[in-house]
Each structure stands twice: as C-alpha cells, then as structure tokens.
Scaffold this motif. Structure first.
Motif, short mmCIF file in Angstrom:
data_model
loop_
_atom_site.label_atom_id
_atom_site.label_comp_id
_atom_site.label_asym_id
_atom_site.label_seq_id
_atom_site.Cartn_x
_atom_site.Cartn_y
_atom_site.Cartn_z
N GLN A 45 0.82 -1.22 0.00
CA GLN A 45 0.00 0.00 0.00
C GLN A 45 0.85 1.26 0.00
O GLN A 45 0.37 2.34 -0.34
N ARG A 46 2.11 1.13 0.40
CA ARG A 46 3.07 2.24 0.37
C ARG A 46 4.26 1.84 -0.50
O ARG A 46 4.76 0.71 -0.37
N PRO A 47 4.74 2.73 -1.36
CA PRO A 47 5.93 2.39 -2.15
C PRO A 47 7.17 2.37 -1.26
O PRO A 47 7.30 3.20 -0.35
N PRO A 48 8.09 1.44 -1.46
CA PRO A 48 9.33 1.40 -0.67
C PRO A 48 10.30 2.47 -1.16
O PRO A 48 10.96 2.29 -2.18
N LYS A 49 10.39 3.57 -0.45
CA LYS A 49 11.25 4.68 -0.86
C LYS A 49 12.70 4.43 -0.44
O LYS A 49 12.99 3.59 0.41
N ALA A 50 13.60 5.21 -1.03
CA ALA A 50 15.04 5.00 -0.82
C ALA A 50 15.43 5.15 0.64
O ALA A 50 16.23 4.34 1.16
N ASP A 51 14.90 6.16 1.35
CA ASP A 51 15.30 6.37 2.74
C ASP A 51 14.82 5.22 3.63
O ASP A 51 15.51 4.81 4.57
N TYR A 52 13.64 4.70 3.34
CA TYR A 52 13.11 3.56 4.11
C TYR A 52 13.99 2.33 3.91
O TYR A 52 14.37 1.64 4.87
N LEU A 53 14.35 2.06 2.65
CA LEU A 53 15.16 0.88 2.37
C LEU A 53 16.57 1.03 2.92
O LEU A 53 17.18 0.04 3.36
N ALA A 54 17.09 2.25 2.94
CA ALA A 54 18.40 2.48 3.54
C ALA A 54 18.36 2.18 5.03
O ALA A 54 19.29 1.58 5.60
N ALA A 55 17.27 2.58 5.69
CA ALA A 55 17.10 2.30 7.12
C ALA A 55 17.01 0.79 7.36
O ALA A 55 17.57 0.26 8.33
N MET A 56 16.32 0.09 6.46
CA MET A 56 16.20 -1.36 6.58
C MET A 56 17.56 -2.04 6.40
O MET A 56 17.92 -2.94 7.17
N ASP A 57 18.30 -1.60 5.39
CA ASP A 57 19.62 -2.17 5.16
C ASP A 57 20.52 -1.97 6.38
O ASP A 57 21.28 -2.87 6.77
N ASP A 58 20.43 -0.80 6.99
CA ASP A 58 21.26 -0.49 8.15
C ASP A 58 20.83 -1.31 9.37
O ASP A 58 21.67 -1.89 10.08
N ALA A 59 19.52 -1.38 9.60
CA ALA A 59 19.01 -2.07 10.79
C ALA A 59 19.23 -3.57 10.72
O ALA A 59 19.53 -4.21 11.73
N LEU A 60 19.09 -4.15 9.52
CA LEU A 60 19.18 -5.60 9.39
C LEU A 60 20.54 -6.05 8.85
O LEU A 60 20.74 -7.25 8.61
N LYS A 61 21.46 -5.11 8.67
CA LYS A 61 22.83 -5.43 8.23
C LYS A 61 22.83 -6.29 6.97
O LYS A 61 23.42 -7.37 6.90
N THR A 62 22.16 -5.79 5.94
CA THR A 62 22.02 -6.57 4.70
C THR A 62 23.11 -6.29 3.68
O THR A 62 23.11 -6.88 2.60
N GLY A 63 24.00 -5.34 3.99
CA GLY A 63 25.04 -5.01 3.02
C GLY A 63 24.52 -4.22 1.84
O GLY A 63 25.10 -4.26 0.75
N GLY A 64 23.41 -3.49 2.05
CA GLY A 64 22.87 -2.65 0.97
C GLY A 64 21.99 -3.38 -0.01
O GLY A 64 21.68 -2.86 -1.09
N MET A 65 21.53 -4.59 0.35
CA MET A 65 20.75 -5.40 -0.58
C MET A 65 19.48 -4.70 -1.05
O MET A 65 19.16 -4.70 -2.24
N PHE A 66 18.74 -4.09 -0.11
CA PHE A 66 17.47 -3.49 -0.50
C PHE A 66 17.68 -2.23 -1.35
O PHE A 66 16.88 -1.94 -2.24
N GLY A 67 18.75 -1.51 -1.11
CA GLY A 67 19.07 -0.37 -1.96
C GLY A 67 19.34 -0.82 -3.39
O GLY A 67 18.90 -0.17 -4.36
N ARG A 68 20.04 -1.94 -3.55
CA ARG A 68 20.30 -2.48 -4.89
C ARG A 68 19.02 -2.94 -5.55
O ARG A 68 18.82 -2.76 -6.76
N MET A 69 18.14 -3.53 -4.77
CA MET A 69 16.84 -3.95 -5.32
C MET A 69 16.06 -2.74 -5.85
O MET A 69 15.44 -2.80 -6.91
#
Length: 266
Positions: A45-69
């Motif tokens: 219902q909400r688009p995944p914006k860049a700042d949200y995904l950056a926060a997710m990458d940082d919180a879950l230590k994904t190595g920037g995976m969601f930003g690349r997605m």
C-alpha cells in the motif's frame, strides 16, 4: 500478470523482518518509522522509498541489498517495455554515438532536467519519479570501471531552449555538460546555427557499437522507440552520423560554446 519488482521487494522486506525475529512494531522502533508505515510497505500500500530501504539495510545489516533492489526496480519498472531491450544493448556497448536535436541526451541529464522533460502531463507523479530513477541509473555506464565511450552531437538549440521557465535548471544542466565533457571518454560536440538546415535535423538517433564490433541503432519516436539492426538501415544512419558530425564544432570549440551559453542561464 506476473509479480512486479515492487511486489517482490515488499515480500523480501517482510521475510527479512520475520527472519530477524521482529514484529512490525519492533522493526518500526528500530528504523524510526511507524508500525503502520511498515505494514503499508509490506502489503504494497506504500511504495518502498530510498530512505526507508536504507534504514532497513542499516538495521538488518544486509550489506545494501534493499538499496540495490530499489535501483534495479527503478530501472525495470520505470522504463517502458519497448525501451528495456535497448538498455541492455546500451550496457553492452563500448561506443555510443548519439545525435540529438531537441533535448540533452538522457545519459547526460541532471535529475532536475530529466524530471522537467518528463513532466508533460501524460505521466503520473509516481511514473515520473520511476522514470527519472531509471534514467539516472542508466548513467552508470559512464562511471563504471571500464566506462562506455560516448560521442554526442547536439544542435545548439538544445543549449538555448528554455525549459518551463526554470533558468536554474538549465544552468545546472549546462554546468553538468561542461563537467562531463572533460571526461576522457566523453565528447560533446555542438552544431551551430551557421549550419542551416543540415542532415538528420528531423530526428535524433543513437548508434551503439557492441563488444563484438556489431552496430545497432536506436530511433526515438513520439509513441515508442525502435531498435534498428538491418545492415542497410544501420549503414544509412552511419552515413547520417558522419554528415552531422562534419557540421559540428571541434571538441574544444564546443566546450567553449557550452560554457558561454551556460553563463546566460545564471
């Protein structure tokens, strides 16, 4: 209809949260968003914006995976289907020869200029943002480790045409052209008014030389673009290119002219 990239990202975000053993409320606190925002993203219902995904990458230590997605989704979903095949050719190209009589070529556009050229009343705000992101992502071929060589010929009116009463946008765009033109693998040449009615003025085109030496062409029309690979047609466009390039100023003279015109937009 198959699953879109946005649906895929939303699903991956949910799975990543569950693997981390977090509720939506727990995750919301960790990334400083509301639980309703987290839920909205996960349900699409909400688009995944860049700042949200950056926060997710940082919180879950994904190595920037969601930003690349997000960058991949912006490239695919934000690009019309008929343009996607050309983008793959663009990525494989070792040389691009681009003639443009109307706009700054997409690979050389600033974000603000790109947004202005797309704000034509035919696209929604979301579609505009997706296409801007896609256009900027394509520019990576000029800054990668082994960048593509690009030679572009512009009609001088590209530099002088006002864009929606925004002189600052044009000033920034021409400053960007100056900076980009100083790269060793980029040539930006200009055809001045003195050329009169010269060959190819009726429409822009791109010639892409691929790694195996083959050449493809790209023609952009009002409704859709066309990839040209018929030898006779490609040969005709290559002759057009040589004629147009013959009308252009030298690399140094073109750069001086771009700098001169840039001053008029400040």
């Amino acid at each position: 209809m198959g699953e879109s990239w946005w649906d895929f990202i939303a699903s991956e975000l949910r799975q990543a949260r569950i693997r981390a053993g977090l509720s939506q409320e727990d995750l919301a606190k960790r990334i400083n968003y509301s639980a309703s925002h987290v839920s909205g993203v996960e349900t699409g219902q909400r688009p995944p914006k860049a700042d949200y995904l950056a926060a997710m990458d940082d919180a879950l230590k994904t190595g920037g995976m969601f930003g690349r997605m997000l960058r991949r989704a912006s490239l695919v979903e934000g690009t019309p289907p008929w343009l996607r095949a050309w983008i793959e050719n663009e990525r494989e190209a070792t040389l691009l020869r681009w003639y443009e009589p109307a706009y700054v070529p997409g690979l050389l556009q600033t974000e603000a200029y790109a947004r202005m050229t797309l704000a034509n009343g035919l696209l929604t705000a979301e579609e505009i943002e997706q296409r801007v992101a896609s256009r900027l992502e394509r520019q990576a071929i000029l800054t990668r480790e082994h960048p593509c060589q690009i030679v572009t010929v512009l009609d001088v009116m590209v530099l002088r045409r006002p864009i929606n009463g925004q002189p600052g946008v044009m000033g920034e765009q021409l400053a960007h052209l100056v900076k980009t033109a100083e790269l060793p693998h980029v040539q930006i040449l200009v055809v001045t008014e003195d050329a009169g009615l010269y060959p190819a003025l009726q429409g822009g085109f791109i010639l892409a030389t691929l790694g195996d030496g083959s050449v493809l062409a790209h023609l952009d029309h009002q409704v859709r673009a066309q990839v040209v690979n018929q030898p006779d047609d490609v040969a005709t466009l290559q002759r057009q290119w040589e004629a147009v390039r013959g009308e252009a100023l030298s690399r140094r003279q073109s750069l001086e002219l771009i700098k001169e015109v840039a001053q008029t937009w400040t």
